[in-house]
Write a protein that holds these residues in place. Structure first.
Motif, mmCIF file in Angstrom:
data_model
loop_
_atom_site.group_PDB
_atom_site.id
_atom_site.type_symbol
_atom_site.label_atom_id
_atom_site.label_comp_id
_atom_site.label_asym_id
_atom_site.label_seq_id
_atom_site.Cartn_x
_atom_site.Cartn_y
_atom_site.Cartn_z
ATOM 1 N N GLN A 1 5.778 -0.797 -13.728
ATOM 2 C CA GLN A 1 4.852 0.201 -13.197
ATOM 3 C C GLN A 1 3.975 -0.415 -12.098
ATOM 4 O O GLN A 1 2.753 -0.505 -12.219
ATOM 5 N N PRO A 2 4.625 -0.822 -11.003
ATOM 6 C CA PRO A 2 3.912 -1.577 -9.958
ATOM 7 C C PRO A 2 2.907 -0.735 -9.195
ATOM 8 O O PRO A 2 3.023 0.495 -9.116
ATOM 9 N N ASP A 3 1.936 -1.431 -8.609
ATOM 10 C CA ASP A 3 0.973 -0.787 -7.717
ATOM 11 C C ASP A 3 1.514 -0.690 -6.301
ATOM 12 O O ASP A 3 1.110 0.193 -5.534
ATOM 13 N N ILE A 4 2.406 -1.610 -5.924
ATOM 14 C CA ILE A 4 2.931 -1.643 -4.558
ATOM 15 C C ILE A 4 4.252 -2.387 -4.559
ATOM 16 O O ILE A 4 4.523 -3.232 -5.426
ATOM 17 N N VAL A 5 5.088 -2.061 -3.583
ATOM 18 C CA VAL A 5 6.362 -2.744 -3.361
ATOM 19 C C VAL A 5 6.222 -3.598 -2.106
ATOM 20 O O VAL A 5 5.684 -3.150 -1.091
ATOM 21 N N LEU A 6 6.711 -4.841 -2.186
ATOM 22 C CA LEU A 6 6.675 -5.755 -1.037
ATOM 23 C C LEU A 6 8.090 -6.224 -0.741
ATOM 24 O O LEU A 6 8.760 -6.784 -1.616
ATOM 25 N N ALA A 7 8.558 -5.964 0.476
ATOM 26 C CA ALA A 7 9.858 -6.472 0.926
ATOM 27 C C ALA A 7 9.625 -7.550 1.966
ATOM 28 O O ALA A 7 8.767 -7.410 2.839
ATOM 29 N N THR A 8 10.385 -8.631 1.880
ATOM 30 C CA THR A 8 10.294 -9.662 2.914
ATOM 31 C C THR A 8 11.635 -9.713 3.628
ATOM 32 O O THR A 8 12.656 -9.992 3.021
ATOM 33 N N TRP A 9 11.628 -9.400 4.909
ATOM 34 C CA TRP A 9 12.752 -9.250 5.840
ATOM 35 C C TRP A 9 12.891 -7.758 6.111
ATOM 36 O O TRP A 9 12.932 -6.928 5.206
ATOM 37 N N ALA A 10 12.978 -7.418 7.391
ATOM 38 C CA ALA A 10 12.874 -6.019 7.806
ATOM 39 C C ALA A 10 14.110 -5.184 7.479
ATOM 40 O O ALA A 10 13.993 -4.060 6.978
ATOM 41 N N TYR A 11 15.309 -5.730 7.783
ATOM 42 C CA TYR A 11 16.518 -4.939 7.589
ATOM 43 C C TYR A 11 17.643 -5.844 7.110
ATOM 44 O O TYR A 11 17.858 -6.900 7.689
#
Length: 398
Positions: A105-115
């Motif tokens: 139940q996260p507060d935010i999603v973080l992706a590292t690398w754009a595509y």
């Protein structure tokens, strides 16, 4: 905060040394926040490394630095249907992502690398009504024009994300130029683990590595990929070899270019003085840096290369390409910058720096914990902003 991270840049049982900079970024982040990771593994990497002994466990779940990690297999069509890579990535990780959302139940999603990572993260997060931020590293933005599908997907990811973190001001300006809202883009210059990377005795480091004092030791650390320009470095070494023979070059790292680079060194008559050491544990890198007379980074493209910050923290002089965000960190170390793709200029800079190393600055890079704190603060602001109800217009409020 509860943070769900999605990234291909993370170690896995088949590639334990992969993206150490990202591993330690998340390790520090998990020291103050609850973090869970989804780190997909390319099916091609699994196939290529199937005989290496290590394997991804049943269930494809591991723990790294106390962080729960799931490693779904990333299926895609190599070299064709590039316009579908984002969708392939999204489909490959969707099950793991949905499970993580239910359990964390996260507060935010973080992706590292754009595509495709960031592109897929935006769409998956939207399905769950979650805010999402994308951290960009350099080549994911600077080299996006190589394929039209990558360019379009990168632009979509950065413009649709709730926040974007760039590792250099140069990269942040590029993100804004692509259409991302300036107030949603933050520049966070990385640091190093100062408990690990700091000056030390060169003689002690050489003894531990088994290096003698009969040569001047040049060093490169990084992936053996075309973007890193190691082929240019070997050309420069061939030029250098015509005027001095008191040196050897150590290449620490691995990658798809290794066989071609070994053949290039052999053809240039440098096989005896260009030594390939393969990937090394992150904890071993400080000794390599302290042992070297000069570090060399001949990249064609960069964001902020962590290895230059680490070299600066160890008081190791360096010669590097003037690309990307490298000029932004030049004052933190004893560095000489040269134009990329110019072996003659690189050879001359190496020759001069060996005999007259540049002066060390009074201050070096900051501690990575400070940079991670800035990332966490930005994620908290981004999550809070997306939870705020839209402001009422004056007419509606009356």
């Amino acid at each position: 905060m509860k943070i769900l991270a999605l990234t291909n840049l993370y170690p896995n049982p088949l590639q334990p040394h992969r993206a150490a900079f990202n591993r330690h970024r998340f390790r520090f982040l998990a020291g103050h926040h609850e973090v869970r990771l989804i780190a997909p593994v390319s099916w091609r990497d699994e196939w290529a490394l199937r005989g290496a002994g290590a394997r991804i466990p049943p269930g494809r779940r591991t723990t790294c630095d106390g962080i729960a990690v799931e490693h779904p297999r990333y299926w895609y069509t190599p070299g064709v249907l590039r316009g579908q890579y984002g969708r392939f990535f999204e489909a490959s990780v969707r099950g793991a992502f949905d499970r993580a959302v239910r359990e964390l139940q996260p507060d935010i999603v973080l992706a590292t690398w754009a595509y495709p990572d960031g592109w897929a993260a935006v769409r998956l997060a939207r399905r769950h009504g979650l805010p999402v931020a994308v951290l960009v590293h350099g080549s994911d933005v600077r080299r996006m024009d190589e394929f039209a599908a990558r360019r379009n997907g990168t632009r979509e990811a950065l413009c649709e994300a709730d926040g974007v973190i760039a590792v250099s001001a140069d990269l942040a300006a590029r993100v804004v130029a692509l259409g991302a809202a300036p107030d949603r883009v933050a520049t966070v210059l990385d640091g190093v683990d100062r408990t690990l990377f700091h000056p030390g005795e060169r003689a002690d480091a050489r003894r531990r590595l088994g290096l003698g004092d009969d040569h001047r030791h040049l060093l490169y650390i990084g992936n053996l990929l075309p973007v890193k320009g190691v082929d240019v470095l070997l050309q420069a070494c061939q030029v250098l070899d015509a005027t001095r023979r008191d040196w050897c070059l150590h290449l620490v790292g691995d990658g798809a270019e290794r066989p071609r680079l070994q053949a290039q060194a052999q053809a240039a008559g440098l096989a005896g003085r260009v030594l390939f050491h393969g990937a090394q544990p992150h904890a071993a890198l400080p000794d390599w840096l302290r042992a070297a007379d000069l570090f060399v980074l001949p990249s064609r493209s960069e964001g902020i290369p962590n290895v230059l910050l680490e070299a600066s923290a160890c008081a190791t002089p360096y010669v590097a390409s003037r690309v990307g965000g490298i000029p932004e960190i030049a004052a933190l170390g004893a560095g000489v910058l040269v134009p990329p793709e110019q072996p003659q200029a690189l050879a001359e800079a190496i020759d001069h720096a060996l005999d007259a190393p540049p002066a060390q600055p009074a201050d070096g890079p900051r501690d990575r914990r400070e940079a991670v704190g800035e990332i966490a603060a930005f994620l908290a602001r981004t999550a809070a902003r997306t939870r705020e109800p839209p402001a009422l217009s004056r007419s509606a409020a009356v």
